[in-house]
Motif scaffolding. Structure first.
Motif, PDB file in Angstrom:
ATOM      1  N   ILE A   1       4.319   6.966  -3.851  1.00 39.07           N
ATOM      2  CA  ILE A   1       3.051   6.406  -4.302  1.00 39.07           C
ATOM      3  C   ILE A   1       1.942   7.149  -3.559  1.00 39.07           C
ATOM      4  O   ILE A   1       2.071   7.396  -2.359  1.00 39.07           O
ATOM      5  CB  ILE A   1       2.994   4.897  -3.988  1.00 39.07           C
ATOM      6  CG1 ILE A   1       4.059   4.156  -4.788  1.00 39.07           C
ATOM      7  CG2 ILE A   1       1.597   4.330  -4.255  1.00 39.07           C
ATOM      8  CD1 ILE A   1       4.220   2.697  -4.393  1.00 39.07           C
ATOM      9  N   PRO A   2       0.857   7.523  -4.223  1.00 32.50           N
ATOM     10  CA  PRO A   2      -0.244   8.161  -3.480  1.00 32.50           C
ATOM     11  C   PRO A   2      -0.747   7.231  -2.375  1.00 32.50           C
ATOM     12  O   PRO A   2      -0.912   6.034  -2.576  1.00 32.50           O
ATOM     13  CB  PRO A   2      -1.319   8.376  -4.553  1.00 32.50           C
ATOM     14  CG  PRO A   2      -0.555   8.406  -5.847  1.00 32.50           C
ATOM     15  CD  PRO A   2       0.590   7.451  -5.661  1.00 32.50           C
ATOM     16  N   HIS A   3      -0.976   7.800  -1.197  1.00 30.43           N
ATOM     17  CA  HIS A   3      -1.443   7.049  -0.033  1.00 30.43           C
ATOM     18  C   HIS A   3      -2.844   7.495   0.348  1.00 30.43           C
ATOM     19  O   HIS A   3      -3.295   8.579  -0.032  1.00 30.43           O
ATOM     20  CB  HIS A   3      -0.485   7.250   1.146  1.00 30.43           C
ATOM     21  CG  HIS A   3       0.759   6.448   1.057  1.00 30.43           C
ATOM     22  ND1 HIS A   3       1.671   6.574   0.020  1.00 30.43           N
ATOM     23  CD2 HIS A   3       1.265   5.501   1.867  1.00 30.43           C
ATOM     24  CE1 HIS A   3       2.666   5.735   0.203  1.00 30.43           C
ATOM     25  NE2 HIS A   3       2.445   5.064   1.322  1.00 30.43           N
ATOM     26  N   LYS A   4      -3.526   6.648   1.103  1.00 35.52           N
ATOM     27  CA  LYS A   4      -4.873   6.948   1.584  1.00 35.52           C
ATOM     28  C   LYS A   4      -4.994   6.450   3.016  1.00 35.52           C
ATOM     29  O   LYS A   4      -4.105   5.760   3.527  1.00 35.52           O
ATOM     30  CB  LYS A   4      -5.917   6.282   0.694  1.00 35.52           C
ATOM     31  CG  LYS A   4      -5.826   4.761   0.684  1.00 35.52           C
ATOM     32  CD  LYS A   4      -6.824   4.142  -0.261  1.00 35.52           C
ATOM     33  CE  LYS A   4      -6.713   2.623  -0.226  1.00 35.52           C
ATOM     34  NZ  LYS A   4      -7.667   1.985  -1.111  1.00 35.52           N
TER      35      LYS A   4
ATOM     36  N   GLY B   1      -2.133   3.683  -1.955  1.00 35.78           N
ATOM     37  CA  GLY B   1      -3.393   3.567  -2.671  1.00 35.78           C
ATOM     38  C   GLY B   1      -3.371   2.448  -3.692  1.00 35.78           C
ATOM     39  O   GLY B   1      -4.260   1.613  -3.745  1.00 35.78           O
ATOM     40  N   GLU B   2      -2.350   2.412  -4.536  1.00 36.65           N
ATOM     41  CA  GLU B   2      -2.207   1.363  -5.540  1.00 36.65           C
ATOM     42  C   GLU B   2      -0.804   0.791  -5.431  1.00 36.65           C
ATOM     43  O   GLU B   2       0.175   1.504  -5.612  1.00 36.65           O
ATOM     44  CB  GLU B   2      -2.452   1.913  -6.936  1.00 36.65           C
ATOM     45  CG  GLU B   2      -3.910   2.267  -7.186  1.00 36.65           C
ATOM     46  CD  GLU B   2      -4.185   2.574  -8.653  1.00 36.65           C
ATOM     47  OE1 GLU B   2      -3.532   1.979  -9.528  1.00 36.65           O
ATOM     48  OE2 GLU B   2      -5.061   3.405  -8.895  1.00 36.65           O
TER      49      GLU B   2
ATOM     50  N   CYS C   1      13.186   5.867   3.482  1.00 42.27           N
ATOM     51  CA  CYS C   1      11.800   6.314   3.685  1.00 42.27           C
ATOM     52  C   CYS C   1      10.918   6.134   2.454  1.00 42.27           C
ATOM     53  O   CYS C   1       9.694   6.258   2.550  1.00 42.27           O
ATOM     54  CB  CYS C   1      11.763   7.763   4.161  1.00 42.27           C
ATOM     55  SG  CYS C   1      12.316   8.972   2.951  1.00 42.27           S
ATOM     56  N   MET C   2      11.497   5.814   1.309  1.00 40.48           N
ATOM     57  CA  MET C   2      10.701   5.554   0.112  1.00 40.48           C
ATOM     58  C   MET C   2      10.509   4.058  -0.142  1.00 40.48           C
ATOM     59  O   MET C   2       9.830   3.661  -1.076  1.00 40.48           O
ATOM     60  CB  MET C   2      11.368   6.207  -1.108  1.00 40.48           C
ATOM     61  CG  MET C   2      11.439   7.724  -1.006  1.00 40.48           C
ATOM     62  SD  MET C   2       9.832   8.511  -0.882  1.00 40.48           S
ATOM     63  CE  MET C   2       9.326   8.420  -2.581  1.00 40.48           C
TER      64      MET C   2
END
Length: 131
Positions: free
Chosen positions: A44-47, A59-60, A82-83
């Protein structure tokens, strides 16, 4: 919520964390909540999270998560891939929630240089107080 591979940046993501409870881990003192089956998902995209020591967050986050609290007695252990999407809450008790984490990765895993640069930039900005 986050996935550890946002930090580890491994390709392939063949890695897991062993979390050993040095103190009891309860819902009151902020145990880790794991999203069942999320280890089968893509990254998942992270921020930036804005929190030192936990510099990344998803992120979402999917709306429907099947979360399981990682309630552990002192000396118990939990493994997660790790996922696996997971999170913890603030400690709302007067009891500590210390743990020892040991990370295992496959010898064939390599660090993705671009993902590692992105993570390093977020981590460094947070440490400078920019993120």
């Amino acid at each position: 919520h986050h996935q550890d591979n946002a930090y580890f940046t491994l390709v392939p993501p063949d890695c897991f964390t062993l979390w050993i409870a040095l103190d009891a881990s309860t819902e009151e003192n902020g145990c880790v909540y794991y999203s069942r089956g999320s280890h089968r998902t893509l990254q998942i995209p992270h921020k930036a999270s804005g929190v030192l020591g936990n510099s990344m967050m998803a992120g979402e986050v999917p709306a429907q998560l099947d979360e399981v609290p990682g309630v552990l007695a002192r000396g118990d252990a939990m493994l997660h891939h790790c996922m696996t999407l997971h999170r913890s809450e603030p400690n709302r008790s007067d009891q500590p929630r210390r743990g020892l984490l040991i990370v295992y990765r496959g010898a064939h895993c390599r660090v993705d240089p671009e993902a590692a640069r992105e993570y390093s930039a977020v981590r460094d900005a947070l440490q400078r107080g920019v993120a």
